[in-house]
Design a protein around this motif. Structure first.
Motif, PDB file in Angstrom:
ATOM      1  N   HIS A   1     -14.442  12.792   5.822  1.00 13.41           N
ATOM      2  CA  HIS A   1     -13.797  11.476   5.762  1.00 13.41           C
ATOM      3  C   HIS A   1     -12.406  11.522   6.397  1.00 13.41           C
ATOM      4  CE1 HIS A   1     -12.918   7.497   3.979  1.00 13.41           C
ATOM      5  NE2 HIS A   1     -11.690   7.976   3.882  1.00 13.41           N
TER       6      HIS A   1
ATOM      7  N   GLU B   1       2.292   1.817  -3.416  1.00 17.38           N
ATOM      8  CA  GLU B   1       1.286   2.399  -4.312  1.00 17.38           C
ATOM      9  C   GLU B   1       1.058   3.867  -3.979  1.00 17.38           C
ATOM     10  OE1 GLU B   1      -3.422   1.853  -5.499  1.00 17.38           O
ATOM     11  OE2 GLU B   1      -2.345   0.222  -4.499  1.00 17.38           O
ATOM     12  N   GLN B   2       1.054   4.198  -2.684  1.00 20.10           N
ATOM     13  CA  GLN B   2       0.882   5.590  -2.292  1.00 20.10           C
ATOM     14  C   GLN B   2       2.020   6.456  -2.811  1.00 20.10           C
ATOM     15  OE1 GLN B   2       0.543   5.448   1.944  1.00 20.10           O
ATOM     16  NE2 GLN B   2      -1.470   4.477   1.929  1.00 20.10           N
TER      17      GLN B   2
ATOM     18  N   HIS C   1      -5.268   2.841 -11.904  1.00 24.62           N
ATOM     19  CA  HIS C   1      -6.726   2.866 -12.073  1.00 24.62           C
ATOM     20  C   HIS C   1      -7.274   4.284 -11.987  1.00 24.62           C
ATOM     21  CE1 HIS C   1      -6.543  -1.486 -11.681  1.00 24.62           C
ATOM     22  NE2 HIS C   1      -5.890  -1.342 -10.527  1.00 24.62           N
TER      23      HIS C   1
ATOM     24  N   HIS D   1      -5.209   6.540   1.093  1.00 23.88           N
ATOM     25  CA  HIS D   1      -6.204   5.464   1.065  1.00 23.88           C
ATOM     26  C   HIS D   1      -7.485   5.935   0.374  1.00 23.88           C
ATOM     27  CE1 HIS D   1      -9.456   2.899   2.722  1.00 23.88           C
ATOM     28  NE2 HIS D   1      -8.539   1.949   2.582  1.00 23.88           N
ATOM     29  N   LEU D   2      -7.913   7.157   0.659  1.00 27.22           N
ATOM     30  CA  LEU D   2      -9.101   7.696  -0.003  1.00 27.22           C
ATOM     31  C   LEU D   2      -8.885   7.816  -1.502  1.00 27.22           C
ATOM     32  CD1 LEU D   2     -11.906   8.998   0.129  1.00 27.22           C
ATOM     33  CD2 LEU D   2     -10.783  11.193   0.569  1.00 27.22           C
TER      34      LEU D   2
ATOM     35  N   ALA E   1      -6.867   6.056  -3.354  1.00 29.23           N
ATOM     36  CA  ALA E   1      -6.838   4.723  -3.971  1.00 29.23           C
ATOM     37  C   ALA E   1      -8.244   4.173  -4.158  1.00 29.23           C
ATOM     38  CB  ALA E   1      -6.009   3.781  -3.107  1.00 29.23           C
ATOM     39  N   THR E   2      -9.117   4.391  -3.178  1.00 28.00           N
ATOM     40  CA  THR E   2     -10.490   3.860  -3.290  1.00 28.00           C
ATOM     41  C   THR E   2     -11.326   4.674  -4.271  1.00 28.00           C
ATOM     42  OG1 THR E   2     -11.147   5.199  -1.374  1.00 28.00           O
ATOM     43  CG2 THR E   2     -10.422   2.937  -0.960  1.00 28.00           C
ATOM     44  N   ARG E   3     -10.955   5.954  -4.493  1.00 25.77           N
ATOM     45  CA  ARG E   3     -11.736   6.812  -5.400  1.00 25.77           C
ATOM     46  C   ARG E   3     -11.087   6.958  -6.770  1.00 25.77           C
ATOM     47  NH1 ARG E   3     -15.093  10.692  -3.393  1.00 25.77           N
ATOM     48  NH2 ARG E   3     -15.370  11.112  -5.636  1.00 25.77           N
ATOM     49  N   HIS E   4     -10.038   6.145  -7.049  1.00 24.38           N
ATOM     50  CA  HIS E   4      -9.331   6.195  -8.338  1.00 24.38           C
ATOM     51  C   HIS E   4      -8.739   7.580  -8.599  1.00 24.38           C
ATOM     52  CE1 HIS E   4     -11.062   2.283  -9.041  1.00 24.38           C
ATOM     53  NE2 HIS E   4     -12.287   2.780  -8.935  1.00 24.38           N
TER      54      HIS E   4
ATOM     55  N   THR F   1     -14.836  15.110   1.672  1.00 25.97           N
ATOM     56  CA  THR F   1     -13.423  14.792   1.921  1.00 25.97           C
ATOM     57  C   THR F   1     -12.987  15.264   3.302  1.00 25.97           C
ATOM     58  OG1 THR F   1     -12.950  14.965  -0.451  1.00 25.97           O
ATOM     59  CG2 THR F   1     -11.072  15.082   1.062  1.00 25.97           C
TER      60      THR F   1
ATOM     61  N   ALA G   1       0.825  -1.204   0.000  1.00 28.96           N
ATOM     62  CA  ALA G   1       0.000   0.000   0.000  1.00 28.96           C
ATOM     63  C   ALA G   1       0.861   1.257   0.000  1.00 28.96           C
ATOM     64  CB  ALA G   1      -0.921  -0.014   1.215  1.00 28.96           C
TER      65      ALA G   1
END
Length: 684
Positions: free
Chosen positions: A524, A419-420, A449, A486-487, A489-492, A521, A416
């Protein structure tokens, strides 16, 4: 050792129990004082040999050689011939025969001596070969050396590679305690010189010899022992000196070359015996270790088999991509119980901390707790339910499962974080507006993605809660960046740490607005880090791959919006630049006039530049005439329908609400700023 370092004199030749006189250079014996003396007792010539026969001159000397007579007995035939007044030729012949006989006797004595030395060396080698312990080998070496050379004292020193000196290991015939505890630095004393140079040295009188370095400690030890003559030879293993073997007397003595060579040969045997004893000791130690290991292996074979089975199952599980709950399920089958993975906050605190401290599973009531930790971080726990009695094998199985679980968690975290970092690098490239190939930018985004051709919003997020110190602030920023990544990655989308906060590039999905996205945002991220987070958003932007500078401009706009929120006291909230209008221009720290003009009337200005129309001047006149089309047509000297058509075009460019009071105020301000920032006709 060269002949320059050895002082020697011929050793007195001994016969069958009596000592001989000094040998002449040609090997003959010399009668002391030059006078023939006929000894009494055992040295007397037998009656049958008293008279010198008239036959061969060699006969009496052959008889003396045959019975091993002492050297002075060889003068008797000559003395008897002279006493009997034999002819001069006869006496000369006897003298010549005597010299030949003495030479033969000396040769025989040398051979017997060499034979005795070789025999002694052989016996020594045989004795040493039979010894198996170094503590038995070393005293035997020293005792044999003393016996071979017939000295008062023999001793042996060994080198200490750690301290860089040589120390007294074994003595034979020594009576002085200080001498027996001597340590010699390399080059100090006769022994230190031998150890340093790897060459034998001999001295007839130690205290008068200036060839080596005298020290107070060494000289005091030698003086206590009363040693005068000392011979030292190195103990060699290959090219290395491991010690020195000594033979010493308490009286002045000249060691012969043969004796030096003999002690050197013996030292070679001694060094080999020491090496063999050391190797044997090491071998015995290794064998003992192997035996203990064999016992452990035999006792633990069942444990190893079971552990191997568990290891295989866990390895297979990890290789096929299993998670922490899969590990718990697999261990549940092995232990015939229920194993669960829980967060650190859900496990019993005392048992969890005890397991973390000693690295073993800890019993807690009817349960067992195994901490899942990596380094100093506690990641969770494996809990075995309802299994109060757990044998050591099952306990180790639970502990191994906890270790595998920690590795899985770390692997996922590393992936992770990687990727970040990649997402952050791509966003950094876009923010820095570097000259990049749009195709490569799209490919990099696709691997994450993300779609750079979609409409996005740039958001600037920052923590607003006060911090105690720099370390706490840095930790809070890391948590914010982690939550934003993380946000994203989940929101592309993309996220990166920047300017003391975090910047996000998120797609504007559905019919939502930039303001709604900013508020979601902020909520979250604040929930994720348990701190107040304020978020400013830009207006929606497009064509990011083809126009990377758009992202940098949008980020600047989002930061101005964030600053406006903070100045207004709206922390833990989110808003977009469109929510502030010209107020954002007033509140912002850097007063981005060009950006405000572009956001407000930029489309109208661009339309005029592309089409050559006069919409901007029409708007100026329209507002100057109190928003009256009739007065505007007089100001512009055009038909009223032309004014209506132009205002209709403006409405399509700026939106239907452009004439509302709030919008109209912002448009008028933007028109004035545009006019003031444009060159005057005299400058154009």
């Amino acid at each position: 050792m060269s002949s320059d370092h050895v002082q020697s004199a011929r050793r007195p030749v001994t016969g069958a129990g009596a000592s001989a006189g000094p040998a002449l250079p040609d090997g003959s014996a010399n009668v002391p004082g030059g006078t023939a003396i006929v000894p009494t007792g055992s040295a007397t010539v037998p009656t049958g040999s008293a008279a010198v026969p008239e036959g061969s001159a060699e006969t009496p000397f052959l008889e003396l050689l045959a019975r091993g007579a002492p050297a002075d007995a060889y003068e008797q035939p000559v003395l008897l011939a002279r006493a009997a007044h034999r002819p001069a030729e006869r006496i000369a012949a006897l003298e010549h025969a005597k010299l030949l006989a003495l030479r033969v006797r000396a040769e025989l004595e040398g051979r017997r001596r060499r034979e005795a030395e070789l025999s002694a060396l052989f016996e020594t080698a045989h004795d040493l070969a039979g010894l198996r312990d170094l503590d038995a080998v070393l005293p035997a070496i020293v005792q044999r050396a003393r016996s071979l050379l017939g000295t008062d004292v023999a001793y042996l020193t060994l080198n200490d590679p750690i301290r860089g000196d040589t120390y007294m290991r074994v003595t034979e015939g020594s009576v002085a305690a200080r001498f027996q505890q001597l340590r010699l630095g390399m080059g100090e004393g006769l022994g230190g010189l031998v150890a340093q140079t790897a060459r034998p040295y001999v001295t007839d009188d130690y205290f008068k010899d200036a060839r080596f370095q005298h020290t107070g400690t060494i000289d005091a030890g030698v003086s206590d022992e009363g040693l005068i003559a000392i011979l030292g030879v190195p103990l060699m293993l290959g090219p290395h000196v491991i010690g020195v073997l000594f033979a010493a007397d308490r009286r002045a003595r000249v060691f012969e070359r043969e004796q030096i060579a003999l002690l050197g040969s013996f030292a070679a045997l001694a060094a080999a015996a020491i090496d063999s004893a050391n190797l044997l000791t090491e071998t015995r130690s290794a064998l003992a270790d192997l035996e203990r290991a064999h016992e452990i292996i035999r006792d633990r074979s069942a444990v190893i088999e079971r552990a191997s089975d568990v290891h295989d199952r866990l390895t297979e599980l990890v290789l096929r991509g299993g998670g922490v709950h899969d590990v718990a399920d697999a261990v549940s089958e092995v232990l015939d119980g229920t194993v669960e993975f829980t967060e650190a906050t859900a496990a019993p605190t005392d048992a969890l901390q005890a397991s973390r401290a000693d690295g073993h599973a800890v019993r807690h009531g009817d349960d067992w707790i195994a901490a899942v930790a990596a380094g100093g971080e506690l990641l969770g726990a494996l809990v075995l339910r309802g299994h109060p009695r757990l044998d050591p094998v099952d306990q180790r199985t639970l502990e191994r499962a906890a270790m595998v679980t920690s590795l899985l968690l770390l692997a996922r975290r590393s992936a992770a974080e990687a990727e970040q970092r990649v997402r952050g690098e791509l966003l950094d490239d876009l923010l820095d507006a570097r000259d990049r190939d749009p195709r490569l930018l799209r490919e990099r985004a696709a691997r994450l993605h993300a779609d750079l051709d979609a409409t996005h919003v740039v958001l600037a997020a920052r923590l607003d809660a006060p911090v105690a110190d720099a370390d706490e602030e840095a930790d809070a920023r890391r948590r914010l960046w982690s939550a934003a990544s993380h946000l994203a990655a989940t929101r592309h989308g993309l996220a990166a740490a920047r300017d003391g906060g975090t910047v996000l590039l998120l797609p504007l999905q559905g019919a939502g607005t930039a303001t709604e996205l900013a508020r979601r945002t902020a909520h979250h991220l604040g929930t994720a880090v348990h701190e107040a987070v304020t978020v400013g958003a830009s207006a929606p932007v497009e064509e990011l791959a083809a126009r990377p500078d758009t992202v940098a401009a949008a980020y600047a706009e989002a930061r101005r919006c964030l600053e406006a929120l903070r100045l207004l006291g709206r922390t833990a909230d989110g808003a977009a630049a469109e929510d502030f209008g010209f107020l954002g221009l007033l509140l912002a720290g850097d007063r981005d006039i060009a950006g405000f003009v572009d956001r407000t009337v930029g489309q109208v200005v661009a339309y005029d530049e592309r089409r050559g129309t006069d919409l901007v001047r029409t708007l100026d006149a329209y507002f100057a005439c109190g928003m009256s089309p009739a007065r505007t047509k007089d100001e512009l000297h055009v038909h009223v329908n032309t004014v209506a058509q132009r205002l209709e075009r403006v409405g399509r460019l700026l939106g239907d609400d452009w004439q509302t009071p709030a919008r109209a105020l912002e448009i008028q301000l933007a028109l004035r700023l545009h006019r003031l920032s444009s060159p005057s006709p005299a400058q154009g």
